[in-house]
Design an enzyme around this catalytic site. Sequence first.
Site, PDB file in Angstrom:
ATOM      1  N   GLU A   1     -47.508 -27.517 -30.777  1.00  0.00           N
ATOM      2  CA  GLU A   1     -46.829 -27.483 -32.072  1.00  0.00           C
ATOM      3  C   GLU A   1     -46.267 -28.879 -32.313  1.00  0.00           C
ATOM      4  O   GLU A   1     -45.277 -29.268 -31.681  1.00  0.00           O
ATOM      5  CB  GLU A   1     -45.713 -26.433 -32.076  1.00  0.00           C
ATOM      6  CG  GLU A   1     -46.170 -25.037 -31.674  1.00  0.00           C
ATOM      7  CD  GLU A   1     -47.237 -24.459 -32.576  1.00  0.00           C
ATOM      8  OE1 GLU A   1     -47.489 -25.032 -33.664  1.00  0.00           O
ATOM      9  OE2 GLU A   1     -47.826 -23.431 -32.213  1.00  0.00           O
ATOM     10  N   CYS A  56     -39.530 -29.768 -37.841  1.00  0.00           N
ATOM     11  CA  CYS A  56     -40.960 -30.088 -37.850  1.00  0.00           C
ATOM     12  C   CYS A  56     -41.641 -29.623 -39.126  1.00  0.00           C
ATOM     13  O   CYS A  56     -42.669 -30.182 -39.518  1.00  0.00           O
ATOM     14  CB  CYS A  56     -41.647 -29.503 -36.620  1.00  0.00           C
ATOM     15  SG  CYS A  56     -41.458 -27.713 -36.447  1.00  0.00           S
TER      16      CYS A  56
END
Length: 451
Positions: A212, A246
């Site tokens: 990720e 993110c």
Amino acid sequence: MKRDLTDILQAQRQAAGQAPFPTLAVRRERLARLASMTKRHQSSIVRAIQLDFGHRSEVEIRLAETTALLHAISHARRHLWHWMRPRREGVPWRLWPARAKVVAQPLGVIGVMAPWNYPWALSLMPVVDALAAGNTVMLKPSEQAPHTSALLAKLAPQYFTEEELSVVQGGADVAKAFSELPFDHLVFTGSTAIGRQVATAAAANLTPVTLELGGKSPALVAGDADIESAAKAIIFGKAFNAGQTCIAPDYVLVESRHLDALTHALERAIRSQRPDAKEATGYVNEAHKARIERLLNEARDQGCRVMDQGPHAPALVIDPHQGLAVMQEEIFGRILPVISVKHTEDAIRFINARPHPLALYAFTYQKTLQETLRHSTRSGALVFNDTLLQHAVPSLPFGGVGESGSGAYHGRHGFERFSHLRAVFYQSKQSHSHWLRPPYRHWLLKLLRLS
């Protein structure tokens, strides 16, 4: 240290071997303990995170760290019986009366390397799915959030045996050794540069990885968008956790004719949502803070129009040059470039000319444009008319594509990610499969030619 890590791994592997398929009751009870660990110590969690960041809103901590995790646990416990149930699959008529099923089998030992930006939630979200899938877990929290890391290491042994969940602390050397362990699966959340290193280390053991990574997530404001509503949503997504998210909107694309209206709306949203430093989050360390200010100063020095209401709020950079660092690097901070394009089609081409983002935010109610974006762009998630909230849906997969990551978890997607979906074939006593074996009959070739 690597020997100690190896000892923990071997102990977990042995435990997994002794109980290779934990029952539904065992898995649900482990998840309940994880929920109890979070519920009972929420005040300590809040304090630890605030110490790591210098300052962070308690509301944002509870929203993004503890409440989100508890919702994920509740979702998994509620649906786990269904996920664990073997799934019957169809069998070609030529193989009747044979039967086939897919059974989700635990992989074994899952390694989790967590980031610093959401040090509680992003440490334990993968753990939820790994435990639901029947695995044991080794967790390496980020050394950049030392207080939260220490709290995790302190609390985990009070609720789990080391064979169930082990928390490993340490710096870059420990992280490197951790990534080199022969896990049955390894999850890493962090920067693309470190993700490449982790993937390389895992490849030596043929360890499958979930990465990720993030990247530059765009927000597209189309011509039909509600400008005020879009501005409020974009500033919420950018300012939350000081942009250290993110899936935060990294930059905005808007048609030139709406540029002024949008920038004014963004300024109003900033004044409304972030009037002072009271609800602002600090940067995780001075080096990261200095990097953000360096990016902003470079934009100023290059003659860009900068609209900055202070260090506690997002700073708008209008039509920055594409060669600037702010347009080349993931910002991960309070800077928000706003880029004007002639038409929405130009915005789509701009997005597609760059690496696939972790999230694409599009502000439009036009069904045809929504369909175009669905079919002509790639991103980890596609969100219409809001930001960040896709992460609050526990049944949606969380993951990137291309340079923003590989693999996804959350809910059933995480359960299956950390399971081996094993093919099981049951042959019947009344099987006719012997007709398929040599010596081949002449009629078999005729039958195959007709199929």
